[in-house]
Enzyme design. Structure first.
Site, mmCIF file in Angstrom:
data_model
loop_
_atom_site.group_PDB
_atom_site.id
_atom_site.type_symbol
_atom_site.label_atom_id
_atom_site.label_comp_id
_atom_site.label_asym_id
_atom_site.label_seq_id
_atom_site.Cartn_x
_atom_site.Cartn_y
_atom_site.Cartn_z
ATOM 1 N N LYS A 119 0.864 -1.181 0.000
ATOM 2 C CA LYS A 119 0.000 0.000 0.000
ATOM 3 C C LYS A 119 0.902 1.232 0.000
ATOM 4 O O LYS A 119 1.409 1.646 1.041
ATOM 5 C CB LYS A 119 -0.915 0.003 1.223
ATOM 6 C CG LYS A 119 -1.939 1.123 1.218
ATOM 7 C CD LYS A 119 -2.855 1.036 2.428
ATOM 8 C CE LYS A 119 -3.912 2.132 2.377
ATOM 9 N NZ LYS A 119 -3.333 3.491 2.360
ATOM 10 N N ARG A 140 -8.854 11.099 -7.413
ATOM 11 C CA ARG A 140 -9.957 10.313 -6.855
ATOM 12 C C ARG A 140 -11.118 11.209 -6.430
ATOM 13 O O ARG A 140 -12.277 10.857 -6.596
ATOM 14 C CB ARG A 140 -9.465 9.496 -5.651
ATOM 15 C CG ARG A 140 -10.564 8.682 -4.991
ATOM 16 C CD ARG A 140 -10.042 7.929 -3.765
ATOM 17 N NE ARG A 140 -11.123 7.180 -3.138
ATOM 18 C CZ ARG A 140 -11.991 7.689 -2.271
ATOM 19 N NH1 ARG A 140 -11.884 8.956 -1.911
ATOM 20 N NH2 ARG A 140 -12.948 6.949 -1.750
#
EC number: 6.5.1.2
Length: 684
Positions: A119, A140
């Site tokens: 991640k 996003r």
């Protein structure tokens, strides 16, 4: 050099530069120095300047930047960019594993596969390719909409401008002619490049950490400056409808063949033991030092068809989870404890701290959550405390270092009345929070509601910050959000530090917000328990505010993700005189109080159905056909099971057709599928 020679040299330089980008970012095996690379790029830029008609959008010269972007338009994501559920507990990872396995069809429970991957601590973006060429890059945002930052994305060398492995051994762009595909991933800065960036900046302008630097860089208006700040794109998602590619691991391999960097450290795990070993291994590597920041491990179900079966909640997919590494901690001293009043009257104690470095930022405030938590921790003024940052914007106090406590300190006195309006506080049964019940007359609640109304995910009123809201409410100019639309530049200029230009800009920003989407207006109203996802569901079920206002508790409870508690809250909100008065002001101002009229199919023939396509369709691409099903209430899945409702087959269908017939699943031809689609009309 004549034009024919220039064409040959430009082609050669482009191929060489792309090949070296691939070797550097994907293979991590560079062959030339930065100086040699820059020399080739400069030569290409010069040649394309001499022959501008030879310049193309996929040329490496486009990474140099130089254009100025005055604003970043908002764009819709094809599919929501959902955030992942996360945990800091290895035990909860095990619970996730067993929960997912239990949800799988029986024949898959004995051999589940999960992909574990790093991640990266960066900024999530979406890349859209058409005919193999990059046409859009977007942030996003709120998951449904983001900002178009294509010009800045083009400057990132690890982002292919044209799909295809420059080494010549991968997928060709021909695979994607006539198609659109989406690639998602994370943009980040290596520790070395971050250090170099900060070295050249004044002390007061330095970034706190690589992630902040990346986020700030992606929103710079000057793409030339963006190109000078080295960033890396790591891909972790490919929207690929090919029937041959049924696993996440295969998609990662395809991404590499298309020229993307994927991190190269993912692992297919077949047992919970495999997952724990992967997590333990990277926790140790992280402590010894990595060239980039990672803040956890992501686990995803490998079989993409099974993912479709499991689906997602409104917030996150059921088939994935992020394990976050243990939170960083630090010691500091409490200077004071203040009590904040939220927009719904919630009283929250906050500790003002001696500034301390934690997780790459300087921390001077920490939440104490609620008054019961203050009593449980026995936090006192001037105590030395341990604070922890586990992904929250404001860290939390987790313990008191009692051996360092000063003699004679007294426990924190719980306030009996609201620190803003003086109204006696109340504590509902079975709740940990105290509340100020004076929702109409409490200045702190009014200010917080206005700030929420103006926030980015709501009405996005640029320039309406805390200081201006404080003055507007204190002066009596604004009683509720509806009053914002009655402000004039002359009124705003009466406030401190508001000149003619800034006052005009604020009035324009308020006026612009009238056209915000209806679901954002619902979110901006500040109804208890109604977040952005719930507001979107309510807007879909009740396309006008008048319809929503009249809805009963029972009817509201039937809306997706709206249970009895939220339904009661929504119903009660619209029956308050203050809410009615505010809504009338918004209506008078021309704020959008209904969903935008769009064309809708006259039927929902696929409502609730799980549909599979197999074989080559003549009239539609696979993506187009899937979109038509979604518009009519259905969803597409990748593998046949007893839960499949319909299989549509074209030329040369695969084994799915045979399996469907064995299971008794309904099968139809493309012509029959077209008949089911029906006609598309308007809702006007």
């Amino acid at each position: 050099m004549d034009k024919k020679q220039a064409v040959a040299e430009i082609i050669r330089l482009r191929e060489e530069i792309d090949r070296h980008n691939y070797r550097y970012y994907v293979l991590a095996r560079p062959e030339i120095s930065d100086f040699q690379y820059d020399a080739m790029l400069e030569k290409l830029v010069a040649l394309e300047g001499e022959f501008p008609e030879l310049k193309t959008s996929d040329s490496p010269s486009q990474r140099v930047g130089g254009g100025i972007t005055k604003e970043f338009p908002t764009v819709e994501h094809r599919e929501p960019m959902l955030s992942l559920s996360n945990t800091y507990s290895i035990e909860e990872v095990g619970e996730f594993y067993h929960r997912v396995v239990k949800l799988l069809p029986e024949e898959h429970r004995d051999s589940p596969e999960f992909v574990a991957e790093l991640k990266f601590d960066g900024v999530a973006v979406s890349l859209l390719y058409r005919d193999g060429l990059l046409v859009r890059g977007a942030t996003r945002g709120d998951g449904s909409q983001g900002d178009d930052i294509t010009g800045n994305i083009r400057t990132i060398r690890s982002v292919p401008l044209r799909l295809g492995n420059p080494s010549g051994s991968g997928e060709g762009v021909e695979r994607y002619e006539g198609r659109e595909i989406e690639v998602r991933g994370e943009v980040f800065m290596t520790k070395t490049d971050f250090a170099v960036l900060n070295e050249g900046r004044p002390e007061e302008e330095r970034f706190a950490n690589p992630r902040n630097a990346t986020a700030g860089t992606l929103k710079l208006q000057d793409s030339g400056e963006v190109s000078r700040r080295k960033m890396v794109f790591v891909a972790y998602y490919l929207k690929e409808s090919s029937a041959e590619i049924i696993s996440h691991a295969e998609r990662l391999e395809l991404l590499e063949r298309l020229g993307f960097y994927t991190g190269g450290e993912h692992r297919v795990c077949r047992t919970l033991k495999d997952i724990r070993e992967y997590i333990d291994g990277w926790q140790k590597k992280r402590l010894t030092g990595l060239p980039y920041e990672i803040d956890g491990i992501v686990l995803k179900l490998n079989n993409t068809a099974l993912r479709d079966e499991l689906g997602a909640t409104s917030k996150s997919p059921r088939w994935a989870i992020a394990y976050k590494f243990p939170a960083e901690r630090a010691r500091t001293v409490i200077r004071s404890i203040v009590f904040q009043v939220g927009r719904l009257g919630t009283i929250t104690p906050v500790a003002e701290l001696e500034p301390v470095r934690l997780a790459g930022t300087t921390v001077s405030r920490s939440t104490l959550h609620n008054l019961e938590e203050v009593e449980r921790l026995d936090v006192r003024l001037h105590d030395t405390v341990v604070i922890e940052k586990s992904g929250e914007i404001i860290p939390k106090v987790i313990s008191v270092v009692e051996e360092k406590r000063r003699p004679g300190t007294l426990p924190v006195v719980v306030p009996e009345s609201c620190p803003s309006c003086g109204t006696p506080l109340v504590k509902p049964p079975n709740e940990v929070h105290y509340y100020c019940p004076n929702s109409e007359g409490c200045p702190a609640q009014t200010k917080a509601r206005i700030e929420h109304f103006a926030s980015r995910n709501a009405m996005d009123i640029n320039g309406l910050g805390k200081a201006i809201v404080e003055q507007l409410v204190s002066s009596g100019m604004v009683v509720d959000a509806g009053d914002l639309y009655r402000l004039t530049p002359d009124l705003i200029m009466r406030l401190d530090r508001q000149a003619e230009k800034s006052a005009g800009n604020l009035v324009n920003a308020i006026a612009k917000s009238r056209n915000r989407e209806y679901f954002r207006v619902l979110f901006a109203l500040g109804i208890r328990h109604v977040g952005i996802a719930t507001a979107r569901e309510l807007a879909g079920a009740y396309p006008t505010l008048d319809m929503l206002c009249k809805a009963s508790v029972e009817a509201l409870s039937d809306v997706t993700d709206v249970g009895p508690v939220i339904a009661e809250s929504v119903h009660a909100f619209f029956r308050k005189p203050s809410a009615t008065a505010m809504i009338e002001k918004l209506r008078e101002a021309g704020v959008r109080l209904e969903a935008e009229k769009t064309k809708k199919p006259v039927n929902l023939n696929f409502d609730g159905m799980k549909v599979i396509f197999t074989g080559a369709l003549e009239r539609y691409t696979r993506d187009e056909a899937a979109g038509l099903v979604r518009e009519r209430g259905g969803k597409t899945v990748a593998s046949v099971s007893k839960n499949t409702n319909l299989v549509v087959y074209g030329k040369e269908p695969g084994s799915k057709l045979e399996k469907a017939r064995k299971l008794g699943v309904r099968v139809i031809t493309e012509s029959e599928f077209e008949e089911m689609l029906g006609e598309v009309g308007s809702n006007e």
